[in-house]
Design an enzyme around this catalytic site. Structure first.
Site, PDB file in Angstrom:
ATOM      1  N   LYS A 181       8.118 -36.662-141.927  1.00 40.94           N
ATOM      2  CA  LYS A 181       8.173 -34.867-142.004  1.00 40.94           C
ATOM      3  C   LYS A 181       6.677 -34.308-142.210  1.00 40.94           C
ATOM      4  CE  LYS A 181      12.755 -35.311-144.366  1.00 40.94           C
ATOM      5  NZ  LYS A 181      13.668 -34.949-145.306  1.00 40.94           N
TER       6      LYS A 181
ATOM      7  N   TYR B   5      19.991 -30.267-138.320  1.00 39.49           N
ATOM      8  CA  TYR B   5      20.465 -30.246-139.586  1.00 39.49           C
ATOM      9  C   TYR B   5      21.773 -29.344-139.685  1.00 39.49           C
ATOM     10  CZ  TYR B   5      16.508 -32.891-141.609  1.00 39.49           C
ATOM     11  OH  TYR B   5      15.451 -33.548-142.013  1.00 39.49           O
TER      12      TYR B   5
ATOM     13  N   ASN C 244      10.119 -34.747-148.735  1.00 37.89           N
ATOM     14  CA  ASN C 244      10.344 -36.015-149.289  1.00 37.89           C
ATOM     15  C   ASN C 244       9.904 -37.086-148.284  1.00 37.89           C
ATOM     16  OD1 ASN C 244      12.454 -35.586-147.704  1.00 37.89           O
ATOM     17  ND2 ASN C 244      13.988 -35.962-149.277  1.00 37.89           N
TER      18      ASN C 244
ATOM     19  N   HIS D  74      12.822 -38.914-143.062  1.00 42.43           N
ATOM     20  CA  HIS D  74      14.307 -38.870-142.963  1.00 42.43           C
ATOM     21  C   HIS D  74      15.010 -40.066-142.473  1.00 42.43           C
ATOM     22  CE1 HIS D  74      18.069 -37.212-141.437  1.00 42.43           C
ATOM     23  NE2 HIS D  74      18.004 -38.157-140.276  1.00 42.43           N
TER      24      HIS D  74
ATOM     25  N   GLU E 173      21.604 -38.598-133.709  1.00 40.56           N
ATOM     26  CA  GLU E 173      20.385 -38.074-133.817  1.00 40.56           C
ATOM     27  C   GLU E 173      19.145 -38.795-132.838  1.00 40.56           C
ATOM     28  OE1 GLU E 173      21.109 -37.331-138.538  1.00 40.56           O
ATOM     29  OE2 GLU E 173      19.667 -38.857-137.921  1.00 40.56           O
TER      30      GLU E 173
HETATM   31  P1  ADP Z   1      18.818 -37.241-147.450  1.00 38.67           P
HETATM   32  O1  ADP Z   1      17.583 -36.912-146.735  1.00 38.67           O
HETATM   33  O2  ADP Z   1      18.347 -38.474-148.301  1.00 38.67           O
HETATM   34  O3  ADP Z   1      19.923 -37.794-146.641  1.00 38.67           O
HETATM   35  P2  ADP Z   1      20.274 -34.895-147.661  1.00 38.67           P
HETATM   36  O4  ADP Z   1      20.937 -35.096-146.348  1.00 38.67           O
HETATM   37  O5  ADP Z   1      21.190 -34.538-149.037  1.00 38.67           O
HETATM   38  O6  ADP Z   1      19.237 -36.076-148.041  1.00 38.67           O
HETATM   39  O7  ADP Z   1      19.422 -33.757-147.573  1.00 38.67           O
HETATM   40  C1  ADP Z   1      18.527 -33.558-146.109  1.00 38.67           C
HETATM   41  C2  ADP Z   1      17.165 -33.054-146.650  1.00 38.67           C
HETATM   42  O8  ADP Z   1      17.208 -31.825-147.343  1.00 38.67           O
HETATM   43  C3  ADP Z   1      16.697 -33.877-147.781  1.00 38.67           C
HETATM   44  O9  ADP Z   1      15.944 -34.988-147.299  1.00 38.67           O
HETATM   45  C4  ADP Z   1      15.421 -32.973-148.482  1.00 38.67           C
HETATM   46  O10 ADP Z   1      14.489 -32.857-147.505  1.00 38.67           O
HETATM   47  C5  ADP Z   1      16.279 -31.615-148.533  1.00 38.67           C
HETATM   48  N1  ADP Z   1      17.033 -31.285-149.442  1.00 38.67           N
HETATM   49  C6  ADP Z   1      18.106 -31.739-149.872  1.00 38.67           C
HETATM   50  N2  ADP Z   1      18.511 -31.067-151.003  1.00 38.67           N
HETATM   51  C7  ADP Z   1      17.648 -30.365-151.434  1.00 38.67           C
HETATM   52  C8  ADP Z   1      17.442 -29.198-152.365  1.00 38.67           C
HETATM   53  N3  ADP Z   1      18.459 -29.034-153.350  1.00 38.67           N
HETATM   54  N4  ADP Z   1      16.332 -28.072-152.203  1.00 38.67           N
HETATM   55  C9  ADP Z   1      15.613 -28.515-151.241  1.00 38.67           C
HETATM   56  N5  ADP Z   1      15.767 -29.536-150.133  1.00 38.67           N
HETATM   57  C10 ADP Z   1      16.490 -30.279-150.296  1.00 38.67           C
HETATM   58 MG    MG Z   2      21.048 -36.787-145.173  1.00 32.41          MG
END
Ligand code: ADP
Ligand code: MG
Length: 139
Positions: free
Chosen positions: A11, A51, A114, A117, A128
């Site tokens: 990211k 997304y 974070n 992805h 994807e």
């Molecule tokens: P993952 O990436 O672990 O699969 P999700 O699919 O739930 O997680 O969410 C997609 C992405 O959205 C996350 O990797 C993170 O960057 C962002 N995200 C998730 N939850 C939040 C939140 N509560 N606030 C801000 N960003 C979030």
């Molecule tokens: Mg996800």
């Protein structure tokens, strides 16, 4: 049956901080094989499309704005049971909750930013992967 491919991204914040190299090193250490890879930047429209599954979530605007804020690395990785293997390898969505030694713990800065992805299912890994790569770009 479990698949052997997943779509990953490094990211924008992790790219900006110079973590492409270290994360590529972790990918090799973890035994993931690179099937496809590119350095690119998503437009806001592309980030929204990628997304779309999260379009009703309160963080959709923040997430898509962030993901289009700078260059990323996208890659298709291969390993047995790749989706789950990668998700275990990178750690929990929130870096603060990710296990020691995981990519999100080492290189993530916040819940949104974070570091990486990972696809959440074999079906989405295929969707994807197709989003970023054509057949001639996968080896
Ligand atoms: P993952 O990436 O672990 O699969 P999700 O699919 O739930 O997680 O969410 C997609 C992405 O959205 C996350 O990797 C993170 O960057 C962002 N995200 C998730 N939850 C939040 C939140 N509560 N606030 C801000 N960003 C979030
Ligand atoms: Mg996800």
């Amino acid at each position: 049956m479990n698949g052997n491919k997943t779509l990953i991204m490094i990211k924008p914040t992790a790219v900006r901080k110079g973590y492409i190299g270290p994360i590529m090193g972790k990918i090799a250490e973890g035994g993931f094989k690179i099937k496809a890879m590119k350095y690119t930047r998503l437009s806001l429209e592309q980030a929204k499309a990628f997304y779309a599954v999260h379009s009703e979530r309160p963080f959709y605007g923040e997430l898509t704005g962030f993901m289009s804020s700078g260059p990323i690395v996208a890659a298709i990785l291969e390993k047995e049971n790749a989706v789950e293997a990668w998700r275990n390898f990178i750690g929990a969505t929130n870096p603060a909750e990710a296990a020691e030694g995981t990519i999100r713990k080492l290189y993530g800065t916040s819940l949104g930013e974070n570091a990486v992805h990972g696809s959440d299912s074999d079906e989405n890994a295929g969707i994807e992967g197709d989003f970023f790569f054509s057949a001639t770009e996968i080896f």
